[in-house]
Motif scaffolding. Structure first.
Motif, PDB file in Angstrom:
ATOM      1  N   MET A   1       0.823  -1.206   0.000  1.00  0.00           N
ATOM      2  CA  MET A   1       0.000   0.000   0.000  1.00  0.00           C
ATOM      3  C   MET A   1       0.858   1.258   0.000  1.00  0.00           C
ATOM      4  O   MET A   1       0.571   2.217  -0.683  1.00  0.00           O
ATOM      5  N   ALA A   2       1.945   1.228   0.776  1.00  0.00           N
ATOM      6  CA  ALA A   2       2.769   2.423   0.916  1.00  0.00           C
ATOM      7  C   ALA A   2       3.353   2.889  -0.425  1.00  0.00           C
ATOM      8  O   ALA A   2       3.253   4.065  -0.739  1.00  0.00           O
ATOM      9  N   PRO A   3       3.954   1.955  -1.217  1.00  0.00           N
ATOM     10  CA  PRO A   3       4.525   2.393  -2.505  1.00  0.00           C
ATOM     11  C   PRO A   3       3.459   3.017  -3.418  1.00  0.00           C
ATOM     12  O   PRO A   3       3.709   3.995  -4.098  1.00  0.00           O
ATOM     13  N   THR A   4       2.246   2.438  -3.416  1.00  0.00           N
ATOM     14  CA  THR A   4       1.167   2.932  -4.276  1.00  0.00           C
ATOM     15  C   THR A   4       0.791   4.359  -3.874  1.00  0.00           C
ATOM     16  O   THR A   4       0.700   5.246  -4.716  1.00  0.00           O
ATOM     17  N   SER A   5       0.599   4.571  -2.556  1.00  0.00           N
ATOM     18  CA  SER A   5       0.207   5.902  -2.089  1.00  0.00           C
ATOM     19  C   SER A   5       1.346   6.889  -2.343  1.00  0.00           C
ATOM     20  O   SER A   5       1.114   8.036  -2.688  1.00  0.00           O
ATOM     21  N   GLY A   6       2.597   6.416  -2.200  1.00  0.00           N
ATOM     22  CA  GLY A   6       3.739   7.283  -2.452  1.00  0.00           C
ATOM     23  C   GLY A   6       3.793   7.686  -3.916  1.00  0.00           C
ATOM     24  O   GLY A   6       4.023   8.839  -4.244  1.00  0.00           O
ATOM     25  N   ALA A   8       1.261   7.772  -5.980  1.00  0.00           N
ATOM     26  CA  ALA A   8       0.132   8.665  -6.216  1.00  0.00           C
ATOM     27  C   ALA A   8       0.480  10.067  -5.741  1.00  0.00           C
ATOM     28  O   ALA A   8       0.168  11.053  -6.403  1.00  0.00           O
ATOM     29  N   GLY A   9       1.160  10.137  -4.618  1.00  0.00           N
ATOM     30  CA  GLY A   9       1.576  11.434  -4.087  1.00  0.00           C
ATOM     31  C   GLY A   9       2.553  12.119  -5.022  1.00  0.00           C
ATOM     32  O   GLY A   9       2.451  13.319  -5.267  1.00  0.00           O
ATOM     33  N   GLN A  10       3.484  11.337  -5.573  1.00  0.00           N
ATOM     34  CA  GLN A  10       4.468  11.898  -6.510  1.00  0.00           C
ATOM     35  C   GLN A  10       3.780  12.402  -7.776  1.00  0.00           C
ATOM     36  O   GLN A  10       4.098  13.463  -8.286  1.00  0.00           O
ATOM     37  N   VAL A  11       2.818  11.610  -8.269  1.00  0.00           N
ATOM     38  CA  VAL A  11       2.081  11.998  -9.475  1.00  0.00           C
ATOM     39  C   VAL A  11       1.314  13.283  -9.204  1.00  0.00           C
ATOM     40  O   VAL A  11       1.314  14.201 -10.026  1.00  0.00           O
ATOM     41  N   ARG A  14       3.793  16.138  -9.077  1.00  0.00           N
ATOM     42  CA  ARG A  14       4.249  16.503 -10.429  1.00  0.00           C
ATOM     43  C   ARG A  14       3.165  17.258 -11.185  1.00  0.00           C
ATOM     44  O   ARG A  14       3.433  18.266 -11.841  1.00  0.00           O
ATOM     45  N   THR A  15       1.924  16.756 -11.085  1.00  0.00           N
ATOM     46  CA  THR A  15       0.804  17.403 -11.773  1.00  0.00           C
ATOM     47  C   THR A  15       0.613  18.818 -11.259  1.00  0.00           C
ATOM     48  O   THR A  15       0.452  19.761 -12.033  1.00  0.00           O
ATOM     49  N   THR A  16       0.662  18.978  -9.953  1.00  0.00           N
ATOM     50  CA  THR A  16       0.501  20.300  -9.335  1.00  0.00           C
ATOM     51  C   THR A  16       1.632  21.225  -9.771  1.00  0.00           C
ATOM     52  O   THR A  16       1.399  22.390 -10.099  1.00  0.00           O
TER      53      THR A  16
END
Length: 56
Positions: A1-6, A8-11, A14-16
């Protein structure tokens, strides 16, 4: 779960960041155009006043 949320956070980050960069570029472009339009308006006004003063 942690890598996925990480990821998503990076994406999201980057988008922001891209969105913020695009907004900055747009703001700068608009400011430059407004400044150019303002300068052109000043030139036209000064030239107009000069022509009016010259005719008198």
């Amino acid at each position: 779960m942690a890598p996925t949320s990480g990821t998503a956070g990076q994406v999201l980050l980057r988008t922001t960041t891209r969105l913020a960069t695009a907004m900055w570029r747009l703001a700068v472009a608009v400011a430059v155009r407004l400044a150019a339009a303002g300068a052109l308006l000043w030139v036209v006004m000064v030239a107009g006043v000069g022509v009016i003063a010259g005719c008198r």
